[in-house]
Motif scaffolding. Structure first.
Motif, PDB file in Angstrom:
ATOM      1  N   HIS A   1      -3.286   5.404  -1.480  1.00  0.00           N
ATOM      2  CA  HIS A   1      -4.190   4.783  -1.216  1.00  0.00           C
ATOM      3  C   HIS A   1      -4.987   4.969   0.215  1.00  0.00           C
ATOM      4  CE1 HIS A   1      -1.485   1.642  -3.574  1.00  0.00           C
ATOM      5  NE2 HIS A   1      -2.414   2.552  -4.432  1.00  0.00           N
TER       6      HIS A   1
ATOM      7  N   TYR B   1      -7.424  -5.424  -3.459  1.00  0.00           N
ATOM      8  CA  TYR B   1      -8.169  -4.678  -2.162  1.00  0.00           C
ATOM      9  C   TYR B   1      -9.480  -4.348  -2.342  1.00  0.00           C
ATOM     10  CZ  TYR B   1      -3.544  -4.766  -0.077  1.00  0.00           C
ATOM     11  OH  TYR B   1      -2.093  -4.859   0.558  1.00  0.00           O
TER      12      TYR B   1
ATOM     13  N   GLN C   1      -5.340   0.912  -9.030  1.00  0.00           N
ATOM     14  CA  GLN C   1      -4.180   0.379  -8.429  1.00  0.00           C
ATOM     15  C   GLN C   1      -4.552  -0.852  -7.339  1.00  0.00           C
ATOM     16  OE1 GLN C   1      -1.947   3.406  -6.919  1.00  0.00           O
ATOM     17  NE2 GLN C   1      -1.132   4.031  -8.847  1.00  0.00           N
ATOM     18  N   LEU C   2      -5.604  -0.401  -6.481  1.00  0.00           N
ATOM     19  CA  LEU C   2      -6.163  -1.038  -5.381  1.00  0.00           C
ATOM     20  C   LEU C   2      -6.748  -2.411  -5.940  1.00  0.00           C
ATOM     21  CD1 LEU C   2      -7.044   1.361  -2.861  1.00  0.00           C
ATOM     22  CD2 LEU C   2      -5.134  -0.259  -2.727  1.00  0.00           C
TER      23      LEU C   2
ATOM     24  N   ALA D   1      -6.091   5.585  -7.999  1.00  0.00           N
ATOM     25  CA  ALA D   1      -5.692   4.884  -6.903  1.00  0.00           C
ATOM     26  C   ALA D   1      -6.468   3.431  -6.832  1.00  0.00           C
ATOM     27  CB  ALA D   1      -6.064   5.790  -5.433  1.00  0.00           C
TER      28      ALA D   1
ATOM     29  N   VAL E   1      -8.590   6.261   0.072  1.00  0.00           N
ATOM     30  CA  VAL E   1      -9.690   5.384  -0.536  1.00  0.00           C
ATOM     31  C   VAL E   1     -10.227   4.765   0.704  1.00  0.00           C
ATOM     32  CG1 VAL E   1     -10.354   3.385  -1.819  1.00  0.00           C
ATOM     33  CG2 VAL E   1      -8.585   4.846  -2.774  1.00  0.00           C
TER      34      VAL E   1
ATOM     35  N   LEU F   1       0.763  -1.174   0.060  1.00  0.00           N
ATOM     36  CA  LEU F   1      -0.151  -0.015  -0.012  1.00  0.00           C
ATOM     37  C   LEU F   1       0.881   1.138  -0.010  1.00  0.00           C
ATOM     38  CD1 LEU F   1      -2.805  -1.082   2.423  1.00  0.00           C
ATOM     39  CD2 LEU F   1      -2.890  -0.967  -0.071  1.00  0.00           C
TER      40      LEU F   1
END
Length: 152
Positions: free
Chosen positions: A47, A87, A81-82, A78, A50, A43
């Motif tokens: 992030h 995630y 990416q997560l 973001a 979020v 992380l």
């Protein structure tokens, strides 16, 4: 009285923004260390915009951006990416099929207990360094200021 008396160039009456930034750096350092120790070392600081706003009901990227006070494009990056990291996941919005909502995955949901537990320990330490009353007064002042600014 300077906050960092060992620093000759630290201002006698520092700007509140500087103090908030420096305190946040201490806070974030503890959170980052706890996340790393818990297996969430992938992380990144972006992030952090979020996770505080995710819910089991889902939320749109636009709403996330508004709550975090960042540009929609920044939030979308973001979230992407997560999502790649496992995630979060995006699903169709049941109220509007043209949009999608962001949901935490099981892995994403396991981040919050780590960050909240660490944050509670940080606040306990800060309360010991000042006093519980001072820390709660600071929280109340910051909340009041945020509430007033939101109304503008």
């Amino acid at each position: 009285m300077p906050v960092y008396p060992m620093e000759a160039n630290f201002p006698d009456r520092p700007l509140i923004g500087l103090l908030l930034r420096l305190l946040y750096q201490h806070y974030a350092q503890d959170i980052d260390a706890a996340l790393d120790e818990a297996g969430f070392g992938d992380l990144r600081p972006a992030h952090a915009n979020v996770f505080p706003f995710l819910s089991a009901e889902g939320i749109s990227v636009s709403e996330l951006a508004g709550l975090a006070r960042v540009r929609k494009q920044t939030m979308a990056e973001a979230v992407e990416q997560l999502e790649r990291m496992g995630y979060v996941e995006r699903r169709p919005n049941p109220r509007d099929r043209r949009s999608r909502l962001v949901f935490p995955t099981e892995r994403g949901a396991s981040v919050k207990p780590v960050t909240h537990g660490t944050a509670a320990r940080v606040e306990e330490r800060w309360a010991q360094l000042t006093s519980p009353e001072e820390l709660e007064a600071l929280r109340a002042s910051l909340l009041r200021l945020l509430t007033e600014l939101k109304g503008q």
